[in-house]
Design a protein around this motif. Sequence first.
Motif, PDB file in Angstrom:
ATOM      1  N   ASP A 108     -36.202  23.340  -6.484  1.00  0.00           N
ATOM      2  CA  ASP A 108     -37.594  23.795  -6.610  1.00  0.00           C
ATOM      3  C   ASP A 108     -38.535  22.575  -6.585  1.00  0.00           C
ATOM      4  O   ASP A 108     -39.244  22.287  -7.545  1.00  0.00           O
ATOM      5  CB  ASP A 108     -37.798  24.591  -7.906  1.00  0.00           C
ATOM      6  CG  ASP A 108     -37.475  23.785  -9.164  1.00  0.00           C
ATOM      7  OD1 ASP A 108     -38.051  24.107 -10.238  1.00  0.00           O
ATOM      8  OD2 ASP A 108     -36.677  22.818  -9.078  1.00  0.00           O
ATOM      9  N   ASP A 166     -38.704  15.357  -9.265  1.00  0.00           N
ATOM     10  CA  ASP A 166     -37.342  14.842  -9.480  1.00  0.00           C
ATOM     11  C   ASP A 166     -36.374  15.477  -8.496  1.00  0.00           C
ATOM     12  O   ASP A 166     -35.386  14.856  -8.078  1.00  0.00           O
ATOM     13  CB  ASP A 166     -36.890  15.009 -10.933  1.00  0.00           C
ATOM     14  CG  ASP A 166     -36.860  16.437 -11.407  1.00  0.00           C
ATOM     15  OD1 ASP A 166     -37.714  17.223 -10.988  1.00  0.00           O
ATOM     16  OD2 ASP A 166     -35.975  16.775 -12.211  1.00  0.00           O
ATOM     17  N   ASN A 182     -40.662  24.952 -10.766  1.00  0.00           N
ATOM     18  CA  ASN A 182     -41.696  23.949 -11.104  1.00  0.00           C
ATOM     19  C   ASN A 182     -43.078  24.458 -10.724  1.00  0.00           C
ATOM     20  O   ASN A 182     -44.029  24.350 -11.500  1.00  0.00           O
ATOM     21  CB  ASN A 182     -41.413  22.641 -10.366  1.00  0.00           C
ATOM     22  CG  ASN A 182     -40.261  21.883 -10.986  1.00  0.00           C
ATOM     23  OD1 ASN A 182     -40.161  21.812 -12.209  1.00  0.00           O
ATOM     24  ND2 ASN A 182     -39.382  21.352 -10.155  1.00  0.00           N
ATOM     25  N   HIS A 235     -45.436  18.173 -12.373  1.00  0.00           N
ATOM     26  CA  HIS A 235     -45.205  17.931 -10.938  1.00  0.00           C
ATOM     27  C   HIS A 235     -46.479  18.012 -10.104  1.00  0.00           C
ATOM     28  O   HIS A 235     -46.429  17.773  -8.897  1.00  0.00           O
ATOM     29  CB  HIS A 235     -44.175  18.938 -10.416  1.00  0.00           C
ATOM     30  CG  HIS A 235     -42.849  18.833 -11.107  1.00  0.00           C
ATOM     31  ND1 HIS A 235     -41.828  18.018 -10.675  1.00  0.00           N
ATOM     32  CD2 HIS A 235     -42.382  19.427 -12.242  1.00  0.00           C
ATOM     33  CE1 HIS A 235     -40.787  18.111 -11.510  1.00  0.00           C
ATOM     34  NE2 HIS A 235     -41.105  18.952 -12.456  1.00  0.00           N
ATOM     35  N   LEU A 290     -30.439  22.623  -8.794  1.00  0.00           N
ATOM     36  CA  LEU A 290     -31.460  21.758  -9.409  1.00  0.00           C
ATOM     37  C   LEU A 290     -32.684  22.556  -9.853  1.00  0.00           C
ATOM     38  O   LEU A 290     -33.747  21.975 -10.104  1.00  0.00           O
ATOM     39  CB  LEU A 290     -31.899  20.677  -8.401  1.00  0.00           C
ATOM     40  CG  LEU A 290     -30.807  19.819  -7.789  1.00  0.00           C
ATOM     41  CD1 LEU A 290     -31.402  18.860  -6.779  1.00  0.00           C
ATOM     42  CD2 LEU A 290     -30.030  19.069  -8.877  1.00  0.00           C
ATOM     43  N   MET A 328     -27.967  21.261 -12.866  1.00  0.00           N
ATOM     44  CA  MET A 328     -28.893  20.562 -13.760  1.00  0.00           C
ATOM     45  C   MET A 328     -29.535  21.657 -14.597  1.00  0.00           C
ATOM     46  O   MET A 328     -30.270  22.512 -14.067  1.00  0.00           O
ATOM     47  CB  MET A 328     -29.989  19.809 -12.998  1.00  0.00           C
ATOM     48  CG  MET A 328     -30.793  18.881 -13.934  1.00  0.00           C
ATOM     49  SD  MET A 328     -31.992  19.793 -14.945  1.00  0.00           S
ATOM     50  CE  MET A 328     -31.650  19.107 -16.587  1.00  0.00           C
ATOM     51  N   ASN A 380     -37.007  21.201 -23.417  1.00  0.00           N
ATOM     52  CA  ASN A 380     -38.274  20.632 -22.925  1.00  0.00           C
ATOM     53  C   ASN A 380     -39.289  21.713 -22.570  1.00  0.00           C
ATOM     54  O   ASN A 380     -40.144  21.511 -21.707  1.00  0.00           O
ATOM     55  CB  ASN A 380     -38.014  19.719 -21.722  1.00  0.00           C
ATOM     56  CG  ASN A 380     -37.353  20.460 -20.570  1.00  0.00           C
ATOM     57  OD1 ASN A 380     -37.158  21.673 -20.629  1.00  0.00           O
ATOM     58  ND2 ASN A 380     -36.989  19.733 -19.516  1.00  0.00           N
ATOM     59  N   GLU A 439     -34.258  24.423 -22.073  1.00  0.00           N
ATOM     60  CA  GLU A 439     -34.606  23.507 -20.971  1.00  0.00           C
ATOM     61  C   GLU A 439     -35.227  24.346 -19.862  1.00  0.00           C
ATOM     62  O   GLU A 439     -34.924  25.527 -19.718  1.00  0.00           O
ATOM     63  CB  GLU A 439     -33.311  22.795 -20.526  1.00  0.00           C
ATOM     64  CG  GLU A 439     -33.437  21.937 -19.285  1.00  0.00           C
ATOM     65  CD  GLU A 439     -33.332  22.763 -18.006  1.00  0.00           C
ATOM     66  OE1 GLU A 439     -32.674  23.804 -18.021  1.00  0.00           O
ATOM     67  OE2 GLU A 439     -33.966  22.367 -17.011  1.00  0.00           O
ATOM     68  N   ASP A 467     -32.990  15.840 -11.980  1.00  0.00           N
ATOM     69  CA  ASP A 467     -32.286  16.276 -10.768  1.00  0.00           C
ATOM     70  C   ASP A 467     -31.592  15.121 -10.058  1.00  0.00           C
ATOM     71  O   ASP A 467     -30.523  15.304  -9.451  1.00  0.00           O
ATOM     72  CB  ASP A 467     -33.262  16.964  -9.821  1.00  0.00           C
ATOM     73  CG  ASP A 467     -33.783  18.271 -10.405  1.00  0.00           C
ATOM     74  OD1 ASP A 467     -34.878  18.697 -10.005  1.00  0.00           O
ATOM     75  OD2 ASP A 467     -33.113  18.841 -11.278  1.00  0.00           O
TER      76      ASP A 467
HETATM   77  O1  RIB Z   1     -35.650  20.430 -17.066  1.00  0.00           O
HETATM   78  C1  RIB Z   1     -35.647  19.678 -15.875  1.00  0.00           C
HETATM   79  C2  RIB Z   1     -35.562  20.565 -14.684  1.00  0.00           C
HETATM   80  O2  RIB Z   1     -36.703  21.400 -14.630  1.00  0.00           O
HETATM   81  C3  RIB Z   1     -35.574  19.793 -13.354  1.00  0.00           C
HETATM   82  O3  RIB Z   1     -34.830  20.492 -12.399  1.00  0.00           O
HETATM   83  C4  RIB Z   1     -37.019  19.763 -12.981  1.00  0.00           C
HETATM   84  O4  RIB Z   1     -37.212  19.702 -11.557  1.00  0.00           O
HETATM   85  C5  RIB Z   1     -37.496  21.091 -13.494  1.00  0.00           C
HETATM   86  O5  RIB Z   1     -37.242  22.048 -12.485  1.00  0.00           O
END
Ligand code: RIB
Length: 313
Positions: free
Chosen positions: A11, A15, A38, A81, A123, A149, A158, A165, A240
Motif C-alpha cells: 500500500d 516505507d 496508508n 505518508h 506489506l 509485515m 502504532n 499495529e 516494510d
Molecule cells: O505499521 C507499519 C505498516 O503500516 C507499514 O506497512 C506501513 O507502510 C503501514 O502500511
Amino acid sequence: MTKPQLLIDTDPGVDDALAILMAHAHADVLGLSIAAGNVGLAHTTRNARRLVDLVGAATPVFAGCPNPLVRLPEEDAAFVHGHDGLGDVGFPEPNTAVADEHAALAILRLTRERPGEITLVALAPLTNLALALRLDPSLPQRVKRLVVMGGAVTGRGNTSRVPAEFNVGFDPEAAHVVFEGFPDFDLVDWELTLRHAFDEDEFDQWLAAGDHRAKFFGRVFRVARQTNRERGRRGIIAADALAMAVAIDPSVVKHSEHRRVGVELDGRLTRGATVVDWSGRLGRRSQVSVVMELDQAKFAAMVQRALGALQAA
Ligand code: RIB
Ligand code: CA
C-alpha cells in the motif's frame, strides 16, 4: 544462486516504496498487488505505477480491494505518508498501466503458474491475501514462503488502539483469515522495526551517494521523517524495508521464535492486536516465526544497493 521470485502486496506508502526499490535491486518481482491502507486505493495504485516507472521495470500492477473485508477503516496513515501516500511531492501521471486483473485473482493465478517458487511479501493490510485465501484455501500449498509485515508482538503498537499495529489494525478480519489459513509464515512486527532503525546521518550519506532512486526516495520520505521525529521515534525506521530484507535473504534473520499468534477482533481497547502464545498455553500448533533480531549490516547493505549507494553484490 537464483534470485528470489517475489509477489508483493503493498500500500505505497513511503516505507513500501523503499521495500519495492529493494525488491527490484535484489530479486525478480513478478507483480505488485495493491491494497488500500496508508492512503486510499486510487493513490496506492498510482504510487505503485510511479515506482515501477522509477525502477524502469515491466512489473505488472494489480489493483485490489478498496476497503477492509468487514468494517470500513477508521484511520489511514496519511499523516505519515502524505495525503497522496508519497510525501505530497507531486508527480505526473505514471506510464506504467494498471493490469485489468484483480489483485486477489492475480495472486491465485501466479502461484498456480509457478507452484512452490513464489515468496509472497505482505506489506499492507491483508485484505487481498485474505480474499485470495477465501477464494482458494489451497493457496498456501503453492507458496514457497510468506513474509508478513504486521503486528506488535508484545502489544506496543502504532495506532489509536494501543496494542494494534497499522496493517493488522486496518483490517483485523483479513489478518485473522491469513493467520489462521497459512500453516507457516515469517512475521516482521512493528517492535522489531523500532529496534532496527538506521542512524539519521548515516542514512543521509546513503541518500547523497545514491542515484535517481535515492533522490526520489529522499524527497518522498521527508514527511515521514518529520512525523517520526515529532513522535519521538529514534532514527530512520522503515517497517516494510525490514520485511523485504527478510523476504530477499532469510539469512539476515539472526533470531526468531516459533509461536502461535492470533488476532483480536472484538476488544474495545484491543481490536487488531496480535496475541502471541509465548508459553504455549493454548496447546495450538505454532504457525508464525516471529523475527526477533536481524543482521543490521546486511539490512543496511540491501537498502544502500536499492538506493544506488553501494555496488550490486
Ligand atoms: O505499521 C507499519 C505498516 O503500516 C507499514 O506497512 C506501513 O507502510 C503501514 O502500511
Ligand atoms: Ca505498507
